[in-house]
Motif scaffolding. Structure first.
Motif, mmCIF file in Angstrom:
data_model
loop_
_atom_site.group_PDB
_atom_site.id
_atom_site.type_symbol
_atom_site.label_atom_id
_atom_site.label_comp_id
_atom_site.label_asym_id
_atom_site.label_seq_id
_atom_site.Cartn_x
_atom_site.Cartn_y
_atom_site.Cartn_z
ATOM 1 N N LYS A 1 10.597 -7.789 -8.804
ATOM 2 C CA LYS A 1 12.175 -7.109 -7.512
ATOM 3 C C LYS A 1 13.185 -6.081 -9.066
ATOM 4 N N LEU A 2 13.020 -6.899 -10.257
ATOM 5 C CA LEU A 2 13.375 -6.012 -10.456
ATOM 6 C C LEU A 2 13.069 -5.075 -11.058
ATOM 7 N N VAL A 3 11.187 -5.190 -10.874
ATOM 8 C CA VAL A 3 10.382 -3.817 -11.293
ATOM 9 C C VAL A 3 10.831 -2.877 -10.380
ATOM 10 N N THR A 4 10.895 -2.922 -8.480
ATOM 11 C CA THR A 4 11.260 -1.702 -7.995
ATOM 12 C C THR A 4 12.843 -0.810 -8.057
ATOM 13 N N GLY A 5 14.285 -2.143 -8.643
ATOM 14 C CA GLY A 5 15.233 -1.375 -8.864
ATOM 15 C C GLY A 5 15.237 -0.250 -9.858
ATOM 16 N N VAL A 6 14.145 -0.546 -11.430
ATOM 17 C CA VAL A 6 13.912 0.390 -12.796
ATOM 18 C C VAL A 6 13.216 1.397 -11.478
ATOM 19 N N GLN A 7 12.223 0.887 -11.001
ATOM 20 C CA GLN A 7 11.506 2.102 -10.129
ATOM 21 C C GLN A 7 12.812 3.159 -9.787
ATOM 22 N N ALA A 27 14.506 5.669 -3.523
ATOM 23 C CA ALA A 27 14.352 4.392 -2.956
ATOM 24 C C ALA A 27 13.425 3.659 -1.140
ATOM 25 N N ALA A 28 13.513 4.881 -0.589
ATOM 26 C CA ALA A 28 12.933 3.973 0.101
ATOM 27 C C ALA A 28 11.123 4.141 -0.004
ATOM 28 N N ALA A 29 10.980 4.676 -0.934
ATOM 29 C CA ALA A 29 9.535 4.555 -0.981
ATOM 30 C C ALA A 29 9.180 3.429 -2.135
ATOM 31 N N ALA A 30 10.444 2.535 -2.826
ATOM 32 C CA ALA A 30 10.249 1.833 -3.177
ATOM 33 C C ALA A 30 9.696 0.855 -2.934
ATOM 34 N N LEU A 31 10.426 1.177 -1.445
ATOM 35 C CA LEU A 31 11.063 -0.589 -0.530
ATOM 36 C C LEU A 31 9.765 -0.595 -0.368
ATOM 37 N N ALA A 32 8.891 0.626 1.097
ATOM 38 C CA ALA A 32 8.037 1.340 1.272
ATOM 39 C C ALA A 32 6.517 0.081 0.572
ATOM 40 N N TYR A 33 6.749 0.360 -1.197
ATOM 41 C CA TYR A 33 5.846 -0.163 -1.863
ATOM 42 C C TYR A 33 5.722 -1.340 -2.100
ATOM 43 N N ILE A 35 7.084 -3.388 0.611
ATOM 44 C CA ILE A 35 6.789 -4.276 1.753
ATOM 45 C C ILE A 35 4.918 -4.016 1.213
ATOM 46 N N ALA A 36 4.323 -2.886 1.195
ATOM 47 C CA ALA A 36 2.988 -2.611 1.358
ATOM 48 C C ALA A 36 2.555 -3.389 -0.035
ATOM 49 N N MET A 37 3.171 -4.325 -0.587
ATOM 50 C CA MET A 37 2.426 -5.442 -1.733
ATOM 51 C C MET A 37 1.783 -6.618 -1.162
ATOM 52 N N GLU A 38 3.364 -6.949 -0.259
ATOM 53 C CA GLU A 38 3.257 -8.326 0.539
ATOM 54 C C GLU A 38 2.311 -8.269 1.365
ATOM 55 N N PHE A 39 1.774 -7.112 2.160
ATOM 56 C CA PHE A 39 0.470 -6.939 3.186
ATOM 57 C C PHE A 39 -0.613 -6.962 2.826
ATOM 58 N N ILE A 40 -0.642 -6.450 1.086
ATOM 59 C CA ILE A 40 -1.454 -6.542 0.011
ATOM 60 C C ILE A 40 -1.924 -8.138 -0.126
ATOM 61 N N GLN A 41 -1.173 -8.645 -0.425
ATOM 62 C CA GLN A 41 -0.886 -10.245 -1.033
ATOM 63 C C GLN A 41 -1.682 -11.304 0.371
ATOM 64 N N GLN A 42 -1.501 -10.556 1.261
ATOM 65 C CA GLN A 42 -1.240 -11.517 2.264
ATOM 66 C C GLN A 42 -3.004 -11.807 2.899
ATOM 67 N N PRO A 52 8.510 -12.595 3.679
ATOM 68 C CA PRO A 52 9.587 -12.338 4.099
ATOM 69 C C PRO A 52 10.626 -12.251 3.123
ATOM 70 N N GLY A 53 10.820 -13.207 2.613
ATOM 71 C CA GLY A 53 12.133 -13.705 1.320
ATOM 72 C C GLY A 53 11.976 -12.115 -0.120
ATOM 73 N N ASP A 54 10.982 -11.915 -0.308
ATOM 74 C CA ASP A 54 10.249 -10.394 -0.836
ATOM 75 C C ASP A 54 10.827 -9.594 -0.382
ATOM 76 N N ILE A 55 10.352 -9.856 0.477
ATOM 77 C CA ILE A 55 11.016 -7.654 1.088
ATOM 78 C C ILE A 55 12.104 -7.811 0.992
ATOM 79 N N VAL A 56 12.897 -8.520 1.558
ATOM 80 C CA VAL A 56 14.143 -8.934 1.343
ATOM 81 C C VAL A 56 15.348 -8.573 0.051
#
Length: 75
Positions: A1-7, A27-33, A35-42, A52-56
């Protein structure tokens, strides 16, 4: 999560342009990234799951990164 904020904070520095639209798009691109990582993990990573907590948490990190970038990073 910290990585997304730093990016979210780091990319505008690299671009060296300070517009609210650019900060928002990054910021929108980082959020999309995130969310995409969550689906890739799944669907593609063994022993990992969609949370879903990770997306939040990613969204909160993006919002904080956006706010910090727009407010405090000045060239």
């Amino acid at each position: 999560k910290l990585v997304t904020g730093v990016q979210t904070c780091a990319l505008p520095i690299c671009l060296q342009k300070e517009t609210e639209k650019q900060y928002f798009l990054i910021a929108a691109a980082a959020l999309a990234y995130g969310i995409a990582m969550e689906f890739i993990q799944q669907y593609f990573v063994v022993n990992r799951s969609f949370d879903p907590g990770d997306i939040v948490a990613d969204a909160i990190g993006c919002i904080i990164g956006y706010w910090f970038s727009f407010r405090y990073i000045k060239k």
